[in-house]
Write an enzyme that holds these catalytic residues in place. Sequence first.
Site, PDB file in Angstrom:
ATOM      1  CB  CYS A 113      -6.186 -16.971  15.259  1.00 58.20           C
ATOM      2  SG  CYS A 113      -4.523 -16.348  15.106  1.00 58.20           S
ATOM      3  CG  HIS A 249      -8.893 -13.486  14.607  1.00 54.30           C
ATOM      4  ND1 HIS A 249      -8.260 -13.353  15.827  1.00 54.30           N
ATOM      5  CD2 HIS A 249      -7.926 -13.821  13.710  1.00 54.30           C
ATOM      6  CE1 HIS A 249      -6.975 -13.594  15.663  1.00 54.30           C
ATOM      7  NE2 HIS A 249      -6.742 -13.878  14.397  1.00 54.30           N
ATOM      8  CG  ASN A 279      -3.423 -12.170  15.209  1.00 50.76           C
ATOM      9  OD1 ASN A 279      -4.015 -12.689  16.149  1.00 50.76           O
ATOM     10  ND2 ASN A 279      -3.293 -12.763  14.033  1.00 50.76           N
TER      11      ASN A 279
HETATM   12  N1  ACO Z   1       7.058  -3.428   6.504  1.00 55.49           N
HETATM   13  C1  ACO Z   1       7.325  -3.027   5.241  1.00 55.49           C
HETATM   14  N2  ACO Z   1       7.176  -3.818   4.163  1.00 55.49           N
HETATM   15  C2  ACO Z   1       6.717  -5.072   4.394  1.00 55.49           C
HETATM   16  C3  ACO Z   1       6.441  -5.551   5.681  1.00 55.49           C
HETATM   17  C4  ACO Z   1       6.628  -4.679   6.764  1.00 55.49           C
HETATM   18  N3  ACO Z   1       6.373  -5.032   8.053  1.00 55.49           N
HETATM   19  N4  ACO Z   1       6.024  -6.821   5.578  1.00 55.49           N
HETATM   20  C5  ACO Z   1       6.038  -7.136   4.275  1.00 55.49           C
HETATM   21  N5  ACO Z   1       6.472  -6.076   3.555  1.00 55.49           N
HETATM   22  C6  ACO Z   1       6.643  -5.977   2.107  1.00 55.49           C
HETATM   23  C7  ACO Z   1       6.859  -7.329   1.430  1.00 55.49           C
HETATM   24  O1  ACO Z   1       8.217  -7.706   1.472  1.00 55.49           O
HETATM   25  C8  ACO Z   1       6.409  -7.028   0.016  1.00 55.49           C
HETATM   26  O2  ACO Z   1       7.424  -6.354  -0.666  1.00 55.49           O
HETATM   27  P1  ACO Z   1       7.688  -6.664  -2.226  1.00 55.49           P
HETATM   28  O3  ACO Z   1       6.417  -6.251  -2.923  1.00 55.49           O
HETATM   29  O4  ACO Z   1       8.870  -5.807  -2.526  1.00 55.49           O
HETATM   30  O5  ACO Z   1       7.952  -8.132  -2.334  1.00 55.49           O
HETATM   31  C9  ACO Z   1       5.249  -6.031   0.226  1.00 55.49           C
HETATM   32  O6  ACO Z   1       5.431  -5.471   1.552  1.00 55.49           O
HETATM   33  C10 ACO Z   1       3.881  -6.650   0.130  1.00 55.49           C
HETATM   34  O7  ACO Z   1       3.856  -7.836   0.936  1.00 55.49           O
HETATM   35  P2  ACO Z   1       2.562  -8.696   1.107  1.00 55.49           P
HETATM   36  O8  ACO Z   1       2.868  -9.875   1.976  1.00 55.49           O
HETATM   37  O9  ACO Z   1       1.961  -8.975  -0.252  1.00 55.49           O
HETATM   38  O10 ACO Z   1       1.621  -7.645   1.887  1.00 55.49           O
HETATM   39  P3  ACO Z   1       0.122  -7.764   2.256  1.00 55.49           P
HETATM   40  O11 ACO Z   1      -0.596  -6.602   1.762  1.00 55.49           O
HETATM   41  O12 ACO Z   1      -0.437  -9.138   1.957  1.00 55.49           O
HETATM   42  O13 ACO Z   1       0.162  -7.635   3.864  1.00 55.49           O
HETATM   43  C11 ACO Z   1      -0.014  -9.032   5.813  1.00 55.49           C
HETATM   44  C12 ACO Z   1       0.866  -8.571   4.658  1.00 55.49           C
HETATM   45  C13 ACO Z   1      -0.300  -7.849   6.698  1.00 55.49           C
HETATM   46  C14 ACO Z   1       0.736 -10.105   6.589  1.00 55.49           C
HETATM   47  C15 ACO Z   1      -1.330  -9.624   5.264  1.00 55.49           C
HETATM   48  O14 ACO Z   1      -1.077 -10.500   4.217  1.00 55.49           O
HETATM   49  C16 ACO Z   1      -2.167 -10.352   6.321  1.00 55.49           C
HETATM   50  O15 ACO Z   1      -2.720  -9.750   7.206  1.00 55.49           O
HETATM   51  N6  ACO Z   1      -2.326 -11.693   6.173  1.00 55.49           N
HETATM   52  C17 ACO Z   1      -3.242 -12.467   6.989  1.00 55.49           C
HETATM   53  C18 ACO Z   1      -2.719 -12.705   8.382  1.00 55.49           C
HETATM   54  C19 ACO Z   1      -3.704 -13.573   9.133  1.00 55.49           C
HETATM   55  O16 ACO Z   1      -4.901 -13.329   9.119  1.00 55.49           O
HETATM   56  N7  ACO Z   1      -3.230 -14.654   9.758  1.00 55.49           N
HETATM   57  C20 ACO Z   1      -4.170 -15.607  10.341  1.00 55.49           C
HETATM   58  C21 ACO Z   1      -4.215 -15.548  11.773  1.00 55.49           C
HETATM   59  S1  ACO Z   1      -2.640 -15.719  12.545  1.00 55.49           S
HETATM   60  C22 ACO Z   1      -2.601 -17.214  13.436  1.00 55.49           C
HETATM   61  O17 ACO Z   1      -3.420 -18.094  13.309  1.00 55.49           O
HETATM   62  C23 ACO Z   1      -1.433 -17.428  14.359  1.00 55.49           C
END
Ligand code: ACO
Length: 322
Positions: A113, A249, A279
């Site tokens: 990214c 980003h 993203n």
């Molecule tokens: N729909 C519904 N529920 C979901 C989904 C979804 N799409 N995805 C995950 N959940 C659930 C999980 O299973 C979990 O359930 P549980 O509590 O029963 O176990 C719950 O939601 C919470 O999951 P988390 O992963 O803790 O959710 P979080 O608030 O962290 O959000 C997210 C997830 C959006 C992916 C976030 O962590 C994020 O944005 N991370 C950073 C991404 C990023 O910046 N990547 C870098 C760039 S990408 C690159 O370089 C290619």
Amino acid sequence: MKKSRIAGTGSYLPENIVTNADLEKILDTSDQWIRERTGITERRVAKEGETSADMAEVAAQRAMKSAGVNPEDVGLIVVGTTTPDLVFPSTACLLQARLGLPDCGAMDVNAACSGFMYALSVADKYIRCGDVQTALVIGVDKLTAMVDWNDRGTAVLFGDGAGAVVLQASDEAGILSTHIHAAGRHSDLLGVDVGVGTGFKEEPRGGVLIKMKGNEVFKVAVRTLGRIVDETLEHNNMEKTDLDWLIPHQANYRIISATAKKLGMTMDQVIVTVDKHGNTSAASVPLALDEAVRSGKVKRGNILLLEAFGGGFTWASALIKY
Ligand code: ACO
């Protein structure tokens, strides 16, 4: 010493829009969850056969048009991408031929990214040292080709697109500084764990799928972006209040707003496209920049802080007097 300035911008988004409602039909997810946790409402998905080079070509042509430069003026092309059409020739070489550029240097930079920000840093250095007068810098990715559509943790996040800028040598400051970093020790948190070295895998699409421990990536991203904005301002002896726009980003609205808060900026000083684009990886910052320029938000003379964070981990920033 010469500086480089942004002479023009361009971008491209595929036609096909995939909404959160569309994803509700194929995944155990909801529009509400996606909007609340990420800020995303829809994303663009390139059609079968539409490649990174196809998207980048259009963005590059638009950037060259807005800069008023011809293909023969370009002295360097640098493409930030993690989804090249081929292992080689590089996407930059494919584009050089398609765009009719001279026999200038052409290279891809793989920093996930942060790819566009890394590419911008490389091109800026070539212009500063006087070797190049005009450079084409592109960020493009087709991450949806590597999305596991059965994994709700990643499938809802990504979209496709391309963004480009033309950099030109200038006596007046344009790009004030660029900063690039990486921490390979975190490679287990985000990546696609297949490549030439791993051989083939008997999985769908050869196992070429994005795997991410989203929550852990989130925490490192917020901390790291907080540090790089400090580094960038200190390097330029600037205060937070000197900034006109944050162009971050576009991975997650919550990460973006945490960075804005750290900078004491209100969200109306932040360019946000994650709601409509998702993203788009290396394309996300130049897409947001192009939208901001074309909408008239970003004006000549404004001070812009660009930043990105991605797989590797990589992270990067640029302070720009537009
Ligand atoms: N729909 C519904 N529920 C979901 C989904 C979804 N799409 N995805 C995950 N959940 C659930 C999980 O299973 C979990 O359930 P549980 O509590 O029963 O176990 C719950 O939601 C919470 O999951 P988390 O992963 O803790 O959710 P979080 O608030 O962290 O959000 C997210 C997830 C959006 C992916 C976030 O962590 C994020 O944005 N991370 C950073 C991404 C990023 O910046 N990547 C870098 C760039 S990408 C690159 O370089 C290619």
